[in-house]
Design a protein around this motif. Structure first.
Motif, PDB file in Angstrom:
ATOM      1  N   GLY A 102       0.800  -1.226   0.000  1.00  0.00           N
ATOM      2  CA  GLY A 102       0.000   0.000   0.000  1.00  0.00           C
ATOM      3  C   GLY A 102       0.823   1.261   0.000  1.00  0.00           C
ATOM      4  O   GLY A 102       0.266   2.355   0.067  1.00  0.00           O
ATOM      5  N   PHE A 103       2.150   1.122  -0.035  1.00  0.00           N
ATOM      6  CA  PHE A 103       3.012   2.303  -0.002  1.00  0.00           C
ATOM      7  C   PHE A 103       3.866   2.362  -1.263  1.00  0.00           C
ATOM      8  O   PHE A 103       4.140   1.341  -1.907  1.00  0.00           O
ATOM      9  N   ASP A 104       4.272   3.568  -1.587  1.00  0.00           N
ATOM     10  CA  ASP A 104       5.159   3.768  -2.728  1.00  0.00           C
ATOM     11  C   ASP A 104       6.582   3.529  -2.240  1.00  0.00           C
ATOM     12  O   ASP A 104       7.237   4.415  -1.701  1.00  0.00           O
ATOM     13  N   ILE A 105       7.059   2.267  -2.396  1.00  0.00           N
ATOM     14  CA  ILE A 105       8.377   1.890  -1.888  1.00  0.00           C
ATOM     15  C   ILE A 105       9.456   2.481  -2.789  1.00  0.00           C
ATOM     16  O   ILE A 105       9.477   2.254  -4.006  1.00  0.00           O
ATOM     17  N   GLY A 106      10.348   3.244  -2.232  1.00  0.00           N
ATOM     18  CA  GLY A 106      11.417   3.849  -3.008  1.00  0.00           C
ATOM     19  C   GLY A 106      12.217   4.814  -2.180  1.00  0.00           C
ATOM     20  O   GLY A 106      11.794   5.223  -1.085  1.00  0.00           O
ATOM     21  N   PRO A 107      13.381   5.211  -2.653  1.00  0.00           N
ATOM     22  CA  PRO A 107      14.282   6.066  -1.861  1.00  0.00           C
ATOM     23  C   PRO A 107      13.703   7.424  -1.517  1.00  0.00           C
ATOM     24  O   PRO A 107      14.109   8.040  -0.532  1.00  0.00           O
ATOM     25  N   LYS A 108      12.697   7.914  -2.296  1.00  0.00           N
ATOM     26  CA  LYS A 108      12.139   9.234  -2.012  1.00  0.00           C
ATOM     27  C   LYS A 108      10.805   9.188  -1.297  1.00  0.00           C
ATOM     28  O   LYS A 108      10.249  10.227  -0.951  1.00  0.00           O
ATOM     29  N   ASN A 109      10.267   7.985  -1.094  1.00  0.00           N
ATOM     30  CA  ASN A 109       8.953   7.875  -0.457  1.00  0.00           C
ATOM     31  C   ASN A 109       9.038   7.026   0.811  1.00  0.00           C
ATOM     32  O   ASN A 109       9.418   7.524   1.862  1.00  0.00           O
ATOM     33  N   VAL A 110       8.683   5.776   0.702  1.00  0.00           N
ATOM     34  CA  VAL A 110       8.687   4.903   1.887  1.00  0.00           C
ATOM     35  C   VAL A 110       9.839   3.899   1.803  1.00  0.00           C
ATOM     36  O   VAL A 110       9.993   3.196   0.788  1.00  0.00           O
ATOM     37  N   ARG A 111      10.629   3.871   2.864  1.00  0.00           N
ATOM     38  CA  ARG A 111      11.699   2.882   2.983  1.00  0.00           C
ATOM     39  C   ARG A 111      11.338   1.928   4.132  1.00  0.00           C
ATOM     40  O   ARG A 111      10.815   2.360   5.152  1.00  0.00           O
ATOM     41  N   VAL A 112      11.627   0.649   3.951  1.00  0.00           N
ATOM     42  CA  VAL A 112      11.231  -0.361   4.935  1.00  0.00           C
ATOM     43  C   VAL A 112      12.426  -1.222   5.328  1.00  0.00           C
ATOM     44  O   VAL A 112      13.143  -1.746   4.467  1.00  0.00           O
ATOM     45  N   GLY A 113      12.620  -1.353   6.652  1.00  0.00           N
ATOM     46  CA  GLY A 113      13.585  -2.301   7.189  1.00  0.00           C
ATOM     47  C   GLY A 113      12.835  -3.430   7.888  1.00  0.00           C
ATOM     48  O   GLY A 113      11.662  -3.272   8.247  1.00  0.00           O
ATOM     49  N   LEU A 114      13.485  -4.560   8.063  1.00  0.00           N
ATOM     50  CA  LEU A 114      12.797  -5.725   8.619  1.00  0.00           C
ATOM     51  C   LEU A 114      13.717  -6.513   9.540  1.00  0.00           C
ATOM     52  O   LEU A 114      14.852  -6.829   9.174  1.00  0.00           O
ATOM     53  N   LEU A 115      13.208  -6.800  10.758  1.00  0.00           N
ATOM     54  CA  LEU A 115      13.930  -7.613  11.745  1.00  0.00           C
ATOM     55  C   LEU A 115      13.106  -8.840  12.096  1.00  0.00           C
ATOM     56  O   LEU A 115      11.877  -8.793  12.138  1.00  0.00           O
ATOM     57  N   ASP A 116      13.795  -9.907  12.427  1.00  0.00           N
ATOM     58  CA  ASP A 116      13.182 -11.175  12.813  1.00  0.00           C
ATOM     59  C   ASP A 116      13.843 -11.578  14.139  1.00  0.00           C
ATOM     60  O   ASP A 116      15.069 -11.612  14.224  1.00  0.00           O
ATOM     61  N   PHE A 117      13.046 -11.859  15.183  1.00  0.00           N
ATOM     62  CA  PHE A 117      13.670 -12.136  16.470  1.00  0.00           C
ATOM     63  C   PHE A 117      13.042 -13.328  17.172  1.00  0.00           C
ATOM     64  O   PHE A 117      11.895 -13.686  16.971  1.00  0.00           O
ATOM     65  N   SER A 118      13.854 -13.950  18.009  1.00  0.00           N
ATOM     66  CA  SER A 118      13.430 -15.011  18.932  1.00  0.00           C
ATOM     67  C   SER A 118      14.460 -15.002  20.052  1.00  0.00           C
ATOM     68  O   SER A 118      14.512 -14.036  20.809  1.00  0.00           O
TER      69      SER A 118
END
Length: 816
Positions: A410-426
């Protein structure tokens, strides 16, 4: 002709129609009849049966009391009579029985020639030529050698020596009775001359015995020839030490033996036994025999010489928020459920049909909304934090990844709009993607579906600390100063370290807006701690409902319009995000006000309490300990650890726990008096049994108890009681009252032997000791010894979750 039904038959029919899935099947056992789901004792007095739909099932597996008078669960190891026993399930005569069998036999001494030797002692007999070793009750000969009859000296097998101009050699022979004799024989032919032996270690004279390092073999110069008399093991730890063939020794708790290798034709050191090795579980070490509970789980494990085995298994039910033993059938409003171990090795609650069979439920389906536009004007840096702990099935984790994929579409993923990082933990944290790693949806989608499933504990704080410590919102990782920073956490369990989680969350909230999705039963207090604001908390019953949150989450960001159109297609190798029609109504987000058990209603929540608690008369959302079934008369002394390892904040929590206990103890119709002392390097009496009668005064005095902040001399705290006669009438004690000591500590005592002796002395005076161990530094073996019985020992993972043992401890004290 008139037709009719017997009244009893009518009642049976009514019962069958109204009992739902429970049915009316009974069980017969040893001439007794039991109703469905009824529990009854096993013949050994420790295990328990349950009638389950016409079949008798041993759900509580345990061995009898024949060894030391105590019950032990299946797989449990314990020490008794100098030996280590284990409760095992053994097949005898086609029937399984529970037996305490010897797992590690006691170490036996040796009696030889009227002398007693401990295991691994080495000694010599008679002429002191041959060396022997006691090996767990068995005498083993080490050095084969001849006696002193030749020249007054001992000589190894194969060694030569000269007497009166004749050269002899030490030999051996075995008679018909398998008895070995050592004797001298003249060398034939006799050697001529007495030539030396040159070696890499120097030149040796004829008949010299020597060793050439780094090997340990004993050699002899025999007229220019070097003969190996005895091959030995060169054992290297810090330094090289020589060990005889057949010798057994210990080093750093590990037992070794020098054994001859037929293939190599040389001896080498082999490990016989690793000793009582510790166990590592979720970054924590446990001693052998120590029992620990899996974080936020109903299963207990025991460390057994480097390995952990389950000794009490169970399921946490989201239906009633209770632990239920493995294989136990329980009912909730006439519906039957059972705790099982599924094919993935996970403990799960399943619903049963009228015959006791698990009901296979189809995966719930729901409309998955997608976004009409990509929030074109919206700019933000997101970091999504995913719980990958063992409470989540791997297939369910895939659904979470699918949810994340739909969400970010639902977001405009790109360097000028939305950037997303992701972590996975246990039990650890894996960085799946940094903010700078993906410049479009397709590459981000690949990263999402590559997220590994870990399946261990719920160390939420590690994920938060990683974001902070590695500056994941920083420019070097793709972060931007001028855009909003958002963290979305998805978790289905309370964190393993709630205090550390709270501290890390507070720091993270100073950097970003923290939104949390809580799945299932999670303490409201923890959700409040993690989220930046109450409106940043989203609660769903299970993962099947997770897509219903897309609308609310979108409103938290760019308020995108939801329409039933196709989302951006994922890569060919990735599951395609489909778009069923959207739900017509989005369920409202409602804050759970209940302290313990919450049941969703149309208007919000109905609050109830766990076993051992009842709804508070003053606040229907709160719970208080259920009073003793029979009034108790007791004099109780709190012995409180006040050492520096606790810390000021935790010390306050320890006192608050005692306040709650006191309120429960002092409630009518109980007749309880309370005293308190604190200890560290010394002891300070806060008040004795005669000081206060009013509960409010006791509470004020407890909360004002001094914090001493030094060492943990537990024995001083215990000895203070008899030495100062705190249970005497002069100090407020009563002859008709039970004398109870509640010891609360967070670590091993400074002088363990004195602690045990002091505990024995207190118990010999008639007092019943209950121990409360808090945190990871406690020594369970010590607390179990100090306590009057194993059941009188209670453990808490931290001071922050002490309340979880309050009811259990209180109810136990009621029965002392």
């Amino acid at each position: 002709m008139k037709m009719g039904l017997h009244v009893g038959a009518i009642l049976v029919l009514i019962s069958m129609m109204t009992t739902g899935t429970l049915g009316v099947l009974e069980c017969s056992h040893n001439g007794q009849t039991y109703q469905n789901t009824e529990e009854f004792p096993h013949e050994n007095g420790c295990a328990k049966y349950q009638c389950q739909f016409g079949t008798v099932v041993t759900y509580h597996e345990a061995c009898g009391k024949e060894v030391d008078g105590n019950c032990y669960r299946l797989n449990f190891q314990f020490q008794a009579n100098g030996q280590v026993y284990q409760c095992r399930k053994v097949l005898e005569g086609g029937v399984y029985v529970y037996k305490n069998e010897i797992a590690i036999p006691r170490i036996e001494n040796c009696n030889d020639g009227g002398s007693s030797y401990q295991s691994l002692d080495k000694f010599k007999r008679g002429d002191e030529c041959r060396e022997y070793q006691c090996q767990n009750g068995v005498v083993v000969a080490l050095d084969p050698a001849c006696g002193r009859e030749l020249d007054g000296n001992c000589h190894l097998l194969g060694e030569t020596a000269e007497k009166d101009g004749t050269v002899y050699v030490c030999t051996n022979r075995t008679d018909d009775n398998a008895i070995t004799f050592f004797e001298y024989k003249p060398v034939d032919p006799q050697p001529k001359g007495t030539r030396q032996c040159p070696t890499t270690a120097g030149t040796f004279q004829n008949f010299d015995i020597f060793i050439i390092p780094p090997l340990c073999h004993k050699r002899q110069c025999q007229n220019q020839n070097v003969k190996i008399l005895q091959k030995q093991c060169a054992f290297k730890k810090d330094n090289i030490t020589c060990k005889q063939q057949g010798e057994v020794w210990t080093q750093d708790g590990i037992t070794y033996s020098c054994v001859f290798n037929e293939t190599r034709q040389d001896p080498n050191a082999v490990i016989l036994k690793k000793g009582f090795a510790k166990c590592k579980r979720s970054e924590q070490w446990y001693d052998t025999f120590a029992v620990h509970q899996r974080p936020h789980d109903c299963t207990y494990e025991q460390c057994q010489d480097g390995k952990t085995l389950p000794v009490q298994e169970g399921c946490m039910s989201s239906i009633d928020n209770q632990c239920h033993e493995l294989n136990l059938v329980f009912k909730v409003k006439d519906t039957a459920f059972k705790c099982i171990l599924n094919d993935e090795g996970l403990y799960r609650i399943v619903e049963l049909d009228k015959d006791g069979n698990p009901i296979e439920k189809a995966e719930p389906t729901e409309a998955i909304p997608v976004f009409d536009r990509h929030c074109a004007t919206f700019e933000s840096d997101f970091i999504i934090v995913l719980d990958s702990s063992g409470s989540i099935v791997s297939t369910t984790f895939k659904k979470v990844l699918h949810f994340v994929s739909v969400l970010v579409s639902g977001f405009d993923i790109g360097p000028k709009n939305v950037r997303v990082g992701l972590l996975d933990f246990s039990d650890k944290v894996i960085t799946v993607a940094n903010l700078k790693d993906n410049d479009d949806f397709d590459s981000l989608n690949k990263s999402i579906y590559s997220t590994p499933f870990i399946g261990d504990t719920t160390n939420t704080h590690l994920a938060f600390n990683k974001i902070l410590d590695e500056n994941m919102f920083g420019r070097e990782n793709g972060g931007r100063d001028e855009v909003p920073k958002i963290v979305i956490v998805i978790t289905d369990g309370n964190s393993t370290e709630p205090e550390k989680t709270a501290k890390a969350a507070k720091s993270l909230q100073n950097l970003a807006e923290v939104i949390i999705i809580g799945v299932g039963y999670i303490k409201q207090e923890e959700l409040n701690t993690i989220a930046s604001r109450p409106e940043d908390i989203f609660i769903i019953g299970d993962y099947s409902q997770i897509f219903s949150l897309l609308v609310k989450l979108s409103e938290k960001t760019c308020e995108a319009i939801i329409v039933p159109t196709e989302p951006p297609p994922p890569p060919p190798t990735v599951p395609v995000v489909t778009a069923p029609p959207p739900p017509t109504v989005c369920p409202p987000v409602v804050v759970n006000p209940c302290q313990q058990v919450a049941t969703r209603t149309a208007d919000g929540f109905d609050c109830s309490c766990k076993d051992g608690y009842q709804v508070s008369a003053n606040d229907s959302t709160q719970c208080e300990v259920t009073p003793c079934s029979n009034p108790i008369i007791a004099d109780i002394i709190y012995v409180v650890d006040s050492s520096e390892s606790i810390g000021g904040d935790n010390y306050v929590k320890a006192l608050e726990f005692l306040v709650k206990l006191t309120i429960a103890f002092k409630s009518k119709p109980n007749d309880v008096r309370v005293a308190c002392l604190v200890y560290s390097w010394g002891v300070q009496l806060v008040f004795d049994l005669s000081t206060f009668t009013n509960t409010d005064d006791i509470i004020k005095a407890l909360l004002a108890a001094p914090y001493m902040e030094k060492s943990t001399l537990t024995h001083k705290g215990l000895l203070y009681i008899p030495n100062n006669e705190l249970f005497s009438e002069a100090r407020g004690g009563r002859p008709n009252a039970k004398d109870i000591v509640i010891l609360q500590t967070d670590g091993a005592s400074g002088v363990p032997n004195m602690t045990k002796r002091s505990a024995d002395y207190v118990k010999s005076k008639g007092a019943h000791i209950i121990t409360v161990g808090i945190g990871k530094e406690i020594k369970r073996e010590e607390l179990e010894y100090v306590a009057s019985s194993l059941n009188a020992t209670f453990y808490s993972e931290s001071y922050g979750v002490l309340e979880y043992i309050q009811s259990e401890l209180f109810q136990y004290a009621c029965t002392v």
